[in-house]
Design an enzyme around this catalytic site. Structure first.
Site, short mmCIF file in Angstrom:
data_model
loop_
_atom_site.label_atom_id
_atom_site.label_comp_id
_atom_site.label_asym_id
_atom_site.label_seq_id
_atom_site.Cartn_x
_atom_site.Cartn_y
_atom_site.Cartn_z
N GLY A 233 0.80 -1.22 0.00
CA GLY A 233 0.00 0.00 0.00
C GLY A 233 0.83 1.26 0.00
O GLY A 233 0.26 2.35 0.07
N GLU A 268 4.79 -6.10 1.93
CA GLU A 268 4.47 -6.52 0.56
C GLU A 268 4.21 -5.34 -0.36
O GLU A 268 3.09 -5.17 -0.84
CB GLU A 268 3.18 -7.36 0.56
CG GLU A 268 3.11 -8.50 1.51
CD GLU A 268 1.72 -9.14 1.55
OE1 GLU A 268 0.72 -8.49 1.17
OE2 GLU A 268 1.64 -10.30 1.94
N PRO A 269 5.19 -4.50 -0.63
CA PRO A 269 4.92 -3.39 -1.55
C PRO A 269 4.79 -3.89 -2.99
O PRO A 269 5.52 -4.78 -3.41
CB PRO A 269 6.16 -2.51 -1.40
CG PRO A 269 7.25 -3.47 -1.04
CD PRO A 269 6.59 -4.54 -0.19
N GLY A 270 3.86 -3.33 -3.71
CA GLY A 270 3.73 -3.62 -5.14
C GLY A 270 4.05 -2.36 -5.92
O GLY A 270 5.12 -2.19 -6.50
N ARG A 271 3.09 -1.42 -5.87
CA ARG A 271 3.22 -0.16 -6.59
C ARG A 271 4.58 0.52 -6.36
O ARG A 271 5.21 1.01 -7.29
CB ARG A 271 2.11 0.78 -6.11
CG ARG A 271 2.06 2.13 -6.80
CD ARG A 271 1.06 3.06 -6.10
NE ARG A 271 -0.15 2.35 -5.74
CZ ARG A 271 -1.21 2.23 -6.53
NH1 ARG A 271 -1.22 2.79 -7.71
NH2 ARG A 271 -2.27 1.56 -6.13
N ARG A 307 -6.19 3.27 -15.46
CA ARG A 307 -6.25 3.95 -14.16
C ARG A 307 -6.99 5.30 -14.19
O ARG A 307 -7.80 5.57 -13.31
CB ARG A 307 -4.86 4.09 -13.55
CG ARG A 307 -4.20 2.74 -13.24
CD ARG A 307 -2.92 2.88 -12.42
NE ARG A 307 -3.20 3.26 -11.06
CZ ARG A 307 -3.07 4.47 -10.55
NH1 ARG A 307 -2.62 5.45 -11.31
NH2 ARG A 307 -3.38 4.72 -9.31
N CYS A 337 -14.46 4.77 -27.95
CA CYS A 337 -15.72 5.50 -28.01
C CYS A 337 -16.43 5.60 -26.68
O CYS A 337 -17.53 5.07 -26.52
CB CYS A 337 -16.66 4.81 -28.99
SG CYS A 337 -16.47 5.45 -30.63
N TYR A 366 0.13 -1.48 -12.17
CA TYR A 366 -1.27 -1.57 -12.57
C TYR A 366 -1.49 -0.88 -13.93
O TYR A 366 -2.51 -0.25 -14.17
CB TYR A 366 -2.19 -0.99 -11.47
CG TYR A 366 -1.88 -1.61 -10.11
CD1 TYR A 366 -2.25 -2.93 -9.85
CD2 TYR A 366 -1.17 -0.92 -9.13
CE1 TYR A 366 -1.94 -3.53 -8.64
CE2 TYR A 366 -0.86 -1.52 -7.91
CZ TYR A 366 -1.25 -2.82 -7.67
OH TYR A 366 -0.93 -3.42 -6.47
C1 LIG Z 1 -2.34 -5.57 -4.02
C2 LIG Z 1 -1.73 -6.13 -2.83
C3 LIG Z 1 -0.49 -5.68 -2.36
C4 LIG Z 1 0.27 -4.55 -3.00
O1 LIG Z 1 -0.38 -3.33 -2.92
P1 LIG Z 1 0.38 -2.01 -3.43
O2 LIG Z 1 -0.59 -0.94 -3.17
O3 LIG Z 1 0.65 -2.20 -4.87
O4 LIG Z 1 1.61 -1.89 -2.61
C5 LIG Z 1 0.07 -6.30 -1.25
N1 LIG Z 1 -0.57 -7.32 -0.64
C6 LIG Z 1 -1.76 -7.79 -1.05
C7 LIG Z 1 -2.39 -8.92 -0.35
C8 LIG Z 1 -2.38 -7.21 -2.16
O5 LIG Z 1 -3.56 -7.69 -2.57
#
Ligand SMILES: *Cc1c(COP(=O)(O)O)cnc(C)c1O
Length: 407
Positions: A233, A268-271, A307, A337, A366
């Protein structure tokens, strides 16, 4: 000398000559992903949490090149679907290092995960409903389980991604001790988990940490755990004037929020790992002077990057062909469209002419991941940058790819 790993890479920091030559060579729309930046982001985040385990949440960008880059930087991977498990293994992740977060898991996801777990006892399955325990047991699974907690507090940049208070996610807080007992009877309870939302920047941090403190509190109540996973997050500044997340302060706040725990901290960072490492190059097809605005039509659409249409997200833009021209406010839209297919209204951009290349920044997370073939448009190619070289890591789809699964 410039900081080799600044907290954010703005779109304006990219080399426009290089971007222009990539657009010329590989055609547009084109996704660009800088793997050196992915590794630097992972390492910077990880360094802020020296005794924690930082897993990359694969769903932000599951491209093989990105997963390989994360593994090379020392990361492990958090997966939320069977396809992500397969991709992670294909990219070289040890199945024993993977964590699979099961949110209302389809049967084939559970089949795949339990088959994997049978051969690889280090695999961890995170459950968010007691139903999932029954379904795992039916498949003969008795391995490692983490419990996803619904902390009752959600954070995030948009209501659609604020998961913490949403009943869909996690075991209701007060039921966790009882569920923990049940897990201990039949499985190996190894951790507690919460992922409270997405896109948290400095402003949302206090709220984010309130959710995290609930997980720490529960960890002390439940006791005897290998890890406490506080999810992802962590946000990136999409707007040019937004400051980046202060990682040191964030790490301090997260540690304080979790409190004393006799278990390893996991994140668990993604973004955060991929957002500013990626962008889209598009070509201007149409310039139209309308009574109120100038409409710039580009060859990327909401099918390329959803997005803005889905979340109302802001993405920075730069005229790569002529960044030095005077800036004028324009409306930027794609070829789909629907009025939702607009990337920006009243956006000041260096004057664009037909044929110019427009870059859309902060598209590494994303982005391609949510790209579709809407309007029967083949999905774009993706080019990876690494150590001064570039290579195509996902080829451009053809029209044949669009109709390939039809019978
Ligand atoms: C999507 C998700 C993340 C990553 O979220 P980001 O906002 O991209 O950091 C981490 N853990 C879980 C379980 C998720 O579903």
């Amino acid at each position: 000398m410039a900081d080799p790993s600044p907290a954010v890479r703005r779109l304006a920091d990219w080399d426009t000559d290089r971007l222009e030559s990539l657009a010329d060579e590989y055609d547009t729309p084109l996704y660009v992903i800088d793997l050196d930046r992915v590794k630097a982001n992972y390492r910077r985040f990880s360094a802020a949490f020296p005794d924690a385990r930082v897993m990359y949440a694969a769903k932000a960008h599951t491209g093989r090149a990105v997963l390989e880059a994360v593994l090379e930087a020392g990361g492990t991977i958090e997966c939320a679907a069977w396809g992500e498990l397969k991709r992670s293994i294909d990219a070289g992740a040890g199945p024993n290092t993977l964590q699979y977060t099961a949110v209302n898991p389809p049967a084939h996801d559970l089949d795949y995960a339990t088959d994997l777990g049978a051969e690889n006892p280090g695999l961890t399955v995170t459950i968010g409903a007691t139903d999932t325990l029954e379904r795992l047991a039916e498949r003969g699974y008795d391995g490692r389980i983490a419990i996803r907690i619904n902390p009752g507090i959600g954070t995030g940049h948009h209501e659609k991604v604020a998961t913490g208070a949403d009943a869909k996610f996690g075991i209701p807080y007060e039921e966790v001790p009882e569920v923990a007992e049940r897990v201990r009877a039949e499985f190996d309870l190894v951790g507690l988990h919460a992922h409270a939302g997405s896109g948290v920047l400095t402003d949302g941090l206090a709220e984010h940490c309130r959710a995290i403190s609930r997980v720490g509190e529960m960890a002390r109540r439940v006791g005897d755990l290998e890890f406490v996973d506080v999810g992802g997050g962590y946000g990136v500044p999409y707007r040019e004037d937004e400051p980046p997340l202060d990682l040191e302060r964030t790490a301090e706040m997260v540690r304080d929020a979790v409190g004393e725990i006799d278990a390893q901290l996991k994140l668990e960072p993604g973004r955060y790992v991929v957002a500013d490492a990626g962008l889209i190059l598009s070509t201007v097809n149409t310039i139209k002077e309308a009574p109120d605005t100038t409409v710039v039509g580009i060859d990327a659409s909401l099918a390329t990057l959803i997005r803005p249409a889905m979340f109302g997200s802001y993405h920075p833009m730069v005229n790569v062909t002529a960044p030095e021209r005077d800036h004028h406010p324009v409306t930027v839209g794609g070829p789909v469209c629907t009025s939702a297919d607009v990337f920006a209204h009243d956006r000041p951009v260096a004057r664009l002419e037909r044929g110019d290349t427009l870059a859309i920044g902060m598209a590494g997370s994303y982005g391609y991941e949510l790209a579709s073939q809407f309007h029967s448009q083949p999905r774009p190619a993706e080019v990876a940058l690494e150590a001064g070289e570039d290579r195509i890591v996902r080829r451009r789809e053809s029209l044949e790819d669009v109709t390939r699964v039809e019978q």
